[in-house]
Design an enzyme around this catalytic site. Structure first.
Site, PDB file in Angstrom:
ATOM      1  N   ARG A  62      -7.278  14.235  20.199  1.00  0.00           N
ATOM      2  CA  ARG A  62      -6.170  15.099  19.804  1.00  0.00           C
ATOM      3  C   ARG A  62      -6.687  16.422  19.253  1.00  0.00           C
ATOM      4  NH1 ARG A  62      -3.589  11.776  15.451  1.00  0.00           N
ATOM      5  NH2 ARG A  62      -2.365  13.661  15.101  1.00  0.00           N
ATOM      6  N   SER A 122      -0.940   7.104  14.596  1.00  0.00           N
ATOM      7  CA  SER A 122      -2.260   7.191  13.971  1.00  0.00           C
ATOM      8  C   SER A 122      -2.217   6.687  12.538  1.00  0.00           C
ATOM      9  CB  SER A 122      -2.754   8.637  14.006  1.00  0.00           C
ATOM     10  OG  SER A 122      -3.993   8.770  13.344  1.00  0.00           O
ATOM     11  N   THR A 164      -9.233  10.781  -0.595  1.00  0.00           N
ATOM     12  CA  THR A 164      -9.399   9.799  -1.674  1.00  0.00           C
ATOM     13  C   THR A 164     -10.831   9.284  -1.749  1.00  0.00           C
ATOM     14  OG1 THR A 164      -7.083   9.117  -1.557  1.00  0.00           O
ATOM     15  CG2 THR A 164      -8.624   7.540  -2.501  1.00  0.00           C
ATOM     16  N   ASP A 166       0.850  -1.191   0.000  1.00  0.00           N
ATOM     17  CA  ASP A 166       0.000   0.000   0.000  1.00  0.00           C
ATOM     18  C   ASP A 166       0.886   1.240   0.000  1.00  0.00           C
ATOM     19  OD1 ASP A 166      -2.243   1.600  -0.023  1.00  0.00           O
ATOM     20  OD2 ASP A 166      -2.925   1.069   1.991  1.00  0.00           O
ATOM     21  N   LYS A 167       0.252   2.379  -0.273  1.00  0.00           N
ATOM     22  CA  LYS A 167       0.888   3.691  -0.250  1.00  0.00           C
ATOM     23  C   LYS A 167       0.043   4.608   0.605  1.00  0.00           C
ATOM     24  CE  LYS A 167      -0.510   6.786  -2.520  1.00  0.00           C
ATOM     25  NZ  LYS A 167      -1.347   8.026  -2.278  1.00  0.00           N
ATOM     26  N   HIS A 168       0.709   5.494   1.351  1.00  0.00           N
ATOM     27  CA  HIS A 168      -0.025   6.498   2.122  1.00  0.00           C
ATOM     28  C   HIS A 168       0.586   7.864   1.864  1.00  0.00           C
ATOM     29  CE1 HIS A 168      -2.280   8.440   5.332  1.00  0.00           C
ATOM     30  NE2 HIS A 168      -1.151   9.034   5.661  1.00  0.00           N
ATOM     31  N   SER A 169      -0.269   8.863   1.629  1.00  0.00           N
ATOM     32  CA  SER A 169       0.170  10.245   1.461  1.00  0.00           C
ATOM     33  C   SER A 169      -0.263  11.066   2.659  1.00  0.00           C
ATOM     34  CB  SER A 169      -0.432  10.844   0.183  1.00  0.00           C
ATOM     35  OG  SER A 169      -0.231  12.243   0.147  1.00  0.00           O
ATOM     36  N   LYS A 208      -3.510   2.233  11.379  1.00  0.00           N
ATOM     37  CA  LYS A 208      -4.554   1.897  10.410  1.00  0.00           C
ATOM     38  C   LYS A 208      -3.968   1.171   9.207  1.00  0.00           C
ATOM     39  CE  LYS A 208      -6.134   6.175  10.071  1.00  0.00           C
ATOM     40  NZ  LYS A 208      -5.563   6.977  11.160  1.00  0.00           N
ATOM     41  N   LYS A 209      -2.837   1.643   8.711  1.00  0.00           N
ATOM     42  CA  LYS A 209      -2.236   1.018   7.535  1.00  0.00           C
ATOM     43  C   LYS A 209      -1.760  -0.402   7.837  1.00  0.00           C
ATOM     44  CE  LYS A 209      -2.757   3.898   4.201  1.00  0.00           C
ATOM     45  NZ  LYS A 209      -3.508   3.511   2.982  1.00  0.00           N
TER      46      LYS A 209
END
Length: 427
Positions: A168, A183, A120, A80-83, A187-188
């Site tokens: 937060r 955080s 997204t 996967d990718k996260h931005s 999740k990832k």
């Protein structure tokens, strides 16, 4: 130990956070045995004192394990990718099907937009019928059959983070690197990944704007994810200008489709770079990656994913028939000059003010509105070449957006963009 107060006191006094303490806090956040006051005190202690690299790993693992962690039995690696969020960043819509076309599985759990950056899921929900909320059974089925799916997190995924995220915001502790890291990664990593690539934005449109903040966050994320057992690297990428020429949900989907169908530009370039990084981490060859995109294989996978998640089967052939258009479109006039600087965050806020984003969670989003044909750094603009085009629900909103876009652009003698990829962070 069932009392969270000694754990909070240890962090407050600079003694860090160990595995049992992190597990106690995470489970208490998930089941409610940690009160809001205790959660706020925990977050403030972490913000002011920090928990260090080992504490970040412990907290990430504990928050990941506070809910369901997926396990896969597939014929290829799971990546996967996260931005960290930007303007015109529609990479996920191109990257997921591109990797799937290479035999890599992408179970992408994404979020909605909040603040000046787009989400997204909001972009995909501009497609009529597209369902981001999938059951776990349907999610795994689509990933197995199509190779990728892009969905929202269920309540069973990292429930500790869902509660702490709200705390937060209310307690003024959003900026903590330790809490941001836990955080994002909890999740990832709950998706059961073999590898993860992070796209950490830097520049005027990034969430964290201090010069050293992107490298610090990228290093924390990479070290923590690897420490938690997931092979991870990060690219620090430019957000001193919008990544693509569009900002706004339906407009960005249209641009992503054009890239899948062969359009060149920064969106394509960054997608290919991130996809190559994913393949390398997964032990796969990167040879012929551009050819996979140019051949239409990724476009075919995207169309199948859209149909599998409830969208129209002919989206790729007839995007204009399915993606709603705004009733009002205005050019953003400008004197002759060259674009020298862009306040990218201001462009994001202009889209939000049009109705294309959220000020608060739960706000409705108008998928039709936004900006397109945005000028980039170094572009020559003038009476015959507007700064952008505003897509709005009415004339009043359009005029407000025109003024906001004009204020966000600064003309000068010289304007030059920096490198798209500023740095690569690995172990």
């Amino acid at each position: 130990m069932t009392d969270p107060r000694p754990v909070i006191a240890a962090i407050r006094d600079g003694r860090g956070l160990d595995g049992p303490g992190a597990a106690l806090i995470a489970q208490g956040l998930a089941d409610g045995s940690v009160s809001d006051a205790q959660a706020g005190a925990f977050a403030m202690a972490v913000l002011t004192k920090g928990v260090g690299p080992a504490g970040r790993v412990s907290l990430t693992r504990a928050m990941r394990d506070s809910g369901q962690v997926l396990q896969w039995d597939l014929s290829g690696p799971v990546v996967d990718k996260h931005s960290t969020g930007g303007i015109g960043d529609t990479v996920s819509l191109v990257l997921a099907p591109l990797l799937a076309a290479r035999g890599v599985f992408v179970p992408m759990v994404s979020g909605r937009g909040l603040g000046h950056t787009g989400g997204t899921l909001d972009k995909l929900e501009a497609i009529p019928g597209f369902l981001c909320d999938q059951s776990q059974q349907d999610f795994t089925r689509i990933v197995r059959q199509i190779g990728c799916a892009i969905v929202s997190a269920t309540g069973d995924v990292a429930p500790a983070d869902k509660r702490l995220y709200a705390i937060r915001d209310e307690s003024g502790t959003v900026e903590s690197i330790d809490l941001i890291t836990a955080s994002i990664l909890s999740k990832k990593l709950a998706a059961g990944l073999d590898a993860l690539v992070l796209d950490v934005k830097a520049g005027s449109g990034a969430i964290m704007k201090k010069p050293d903040s992107a490298p610090r966050l990228a290093r924390a994320l990479v070290d923590t994810a690897n420490g938690a057992g997931c092979v991870t690297s990060a690219l620090i990428t430019d957000m001193d200008q919008p990544l693509s020429r569009s900002a706004g949900n339906a407009l960005e989907v249209q641009e992503a489709i054009r890239v899948l169908q062969g359009e060149r530009g920064a969106l394509r370039d960054l997608t290919l770079a991130l996809a190559a990084e994913c393949l390398r981490l997964a032990g796969q060859s990167t040879e012929g990656l551009e050819g996979t995109l140019d051949s239409g294989a990724a476009a075919e996978v995207f169309g199948r994913m859209v149909a599998a998640q409830g969208g129209p089967a002919d989206l790729m052939e007839r995007p204009g028939a399915h993606l709603a258009a705004a009733p009002v479109i205005h050019a953003v006039p400008t004197p002759t000059g060259r674009v020298a600087r862009i306040d990218v965050t201001a462009l994001g806020h202009a889209v939000v003010a049009l109705g294309g984003g959220r000020v608060r969670a739960g706000d409705p989003v108008d998928p039709r509105v936004g900006l397109d044909r945005m000028a980039k750094l170094g572009d020559q603009v003038g009476p015959d070449q507007p700064l952008a085009y505003v897509h709005a629900a009415d004339d009043t909103a359009a005029q407000v957006a025109v003024a906001a876009v004009q204020s966000a652009y600064h003309l000068g003698e010289e304007g030059q963009s920096g490198p798209l990829i500023r740095e690569r962070i690995t172990t």
